[in-house]
Design a protein around this motif. Sequence first.
Motif, mmCIF file in Angstrom:
data_model
loop_
_atom_site.group_PDB
_atom_site.id
_atom_site.type_symbol
_atom_site.label_atom_id
_atom_site.label_comp_id
_atom_site.label_asym_id
_atom_site.label_seq_id
_atom_site.Cartn_x
_atom_site.Cartn_y
_atom_site.Cartn_z
ATOM 1 N N LEU A 76 38.377 43.069 39.607
ATOM 2 C CA LEU A 76 38.624 42.006 38.657
ATOM 3 C C LEU A 76 40.289 42.076 38.401
ATOM 4 C CD1 LEU A 76 35.712 42.150 36.246
ATOM 5 C CD2 LEU A 76 36.142 40.383 37.642
ATOM 6 N N MET A 77 40.989 42.972 38.214
ATOM 7 C CA MET A 77 42.316 43.039 38.099
ATOM 8 C C MET A 77 43.129 42.358 39.256
ATOM 9 S SD MET A 77 42.684 44.351 34.886
ATOM 10 C CE MET A 77 44.583 44.764 34.940
ATOM 11 N N THR A 78 42.651 42.245 40.435
ATOM 12 C CA THR A 78 43.092 41.836 41.329
ATOM 13 C C THR A 78 42.810 40.190 41.298
ATOM 14 O OG1 THR A 78 42.594 43.653 42.969
ATOM 15 C CG2 THR A 78 43.103 41.642 43.920
ATOM 16 N N PHE A 79 41.795 39.824 40.810
ATOM 17 C CA PHE A 79 41.697 38.437 40.767
ATOM 18 C C PHE A 79 42.631 37.957 39.426
ATOM 19 C CE2 PHE A 79 37.550 38.948 43.006
ATOM 20 C CZ PHE A 79 37.745 37.888 43.986
ATOM 21 N N ALA A 80 42.701 38.838 38.559
ATOM 22 C CA ALA A 80 43.572 38.322 37.351
ATOM 23 C C ALA A 80 44.871 38.057 37.799
ATOM 24 C CB ALA A 80 43.551 39.350 36.277
#
Length: 621
Positions: A401-405
Amino acid sequence: MFGMENGRLLEKADTLLAIKNLRINGVSKDYCSINLDLNRGRIHAIMGESGAGKTGLAHILAGMRRCDQGAIEMNGQPIEIRNPRQPFALGIGVLFQNTQLSFIPHLTVKEYLYLWADTLIVSGKRLADQAARLLRDYEIRIDPHALVSDLSQEECRLLALMKLLARDPAVVVLDEPTSDLSEIKKQHFFRIIRRFAEKGSGVLYLSNKLDEILQIGDEVTILKDGGTVAHFPIDYAKKHPETILGLYFGREVPGYSSDDEFKEVMDTILHTTELLTSEYELQDLLNLLAEKIAEISKADGCNILLLDEFSANVVECFRHLPPGMAAVELKEAVVRAVINDGKPLIVNHVAEAEMAHYFQQASDVKAMICVPIRMRTKINGAIEVFYSQPKNFTPEEIELLMTFATQVAIAIENTRLLGRSTLLKEAHHRIKNNLQSIISLLILQLETDHQKSLPAIVWQIIDRIKTIASVHEILSQDERGIGLINFQNLLKLIHANFQEKDRLNRIKVRIQADDLYVSYRTATSLGLVVNELLANCFEHAFPDGRNGTVMLRLEHDENRVYLQVKDDGVGCAGPGPNSSDSLGLTLVKTLVHRDLRGTIEISSSPGTKVSVVFPKQQINY
């Protein structure tokens, strides 16, 4: 092994330029230094956030700044650049993002290209022939005899590049060179530097735009805090963009256990990168990401929130929900806590007693995670992912999710930086359309309003033009760069225009308006609707110099936007918005039905009340 010709080092090695342990004063942090090699025939991309050292490096190579320590070599020999004249003698040309040609408007193109100390005595014909040959070689259609002052901004950018290439340098350094180019001109720019490199020269391409680097680079070096953190061949960068993104933002992305999951994540990221170079708007990117995040996370729903940088208010929410699932909204206090902490909020099991603490209203959510979207030092929004069953989140899922952020942050940043030229091009397109609309209004009004005097017709059209101009004024001040307008601000400008004409202050306009962030197109259409309705009130509701009040309300809920304009005047009798031959009513109905996909109701008793309702989803179109 190495000789000199006119002060320039002869090329005897594959490595044209080597930078070793170079530190930049005020930029390079402890233990950080720049190391890279530029080989003949190669385009070496240098990627980094603002402040990473890209422009500082360009200043050093241009002789505009001295380095703290380190060495620079050309063809294996050490060089020292002490002033801006030395780089040309060494075969180095530098083009900066803010290069301006305004100081030489009186020069022709041929003079600008070849105005060097050793060419002042060359005949005008010879200069023209040389300029024509250079421009023809790189497929640039500019007349060598044209004045620089007559060129467009894009033509000036290409001409500045040609001036560097006219000196036949060994190395060209380009610092964010495409910021003011349209997509077509940018591709032409890429063809020029590729052809130049293929002749055996080298290019340092400094940029923070991943999509450009993947298109034009042969290799990429990533800078952070004034130092080199990684170097990759471009083929590796294309296959592993998650590594590039992680290093760009200062964190590495761990490998994923599932090859299928990894491929799906990368397909999403690359699809997003592809969209960033197309004519899609930010809304399209975020809708795509909301959908893909929900799919890859195997979640029941996903929200992507965008924040206003100055007020930290939520200005937009992009949702992906399964059919039949009600919208899920975290409380503002919960989102603000995530923003203030800058860390993910993870709830593995939402107990019944905690529902009111987290959510605006009851829902079926049993687990959730909220991740902040960070661009540089600012929080730009949040990603919210919801599950209908309790769930224990693994470190890999949180990092995913941090990558998508990170990808959402890049979408926002590209809209601000990369998208400036696109925004300018789009602004030109919008202005052209609006001018056509104004012409159509002129023709329509002159054909239908035979009873009105010419001055009255002209003043009505001026009001409409002022409304369109107000939209441009607000959009030009959009510091967030995402092309959204707070319609409340437009209402104030429209109101001020009518107040200026009501010098006796007979008619009071009271505005009750929620914050509503809308796209340019919606702002123009809705603004014209408000303009026509207020014009009707000022012209018809209070005859014979009467005083009165107009109430303007703008509200919205989760699904709809409500606009109401109500006066306490004489009502609909006589000419006014309910007259079948009223151009104002025709224009309002057309805008509401065609552009806003909404409905309009007009009633009288007492005064006149006009109510417009349209789907909230239309505000982004």
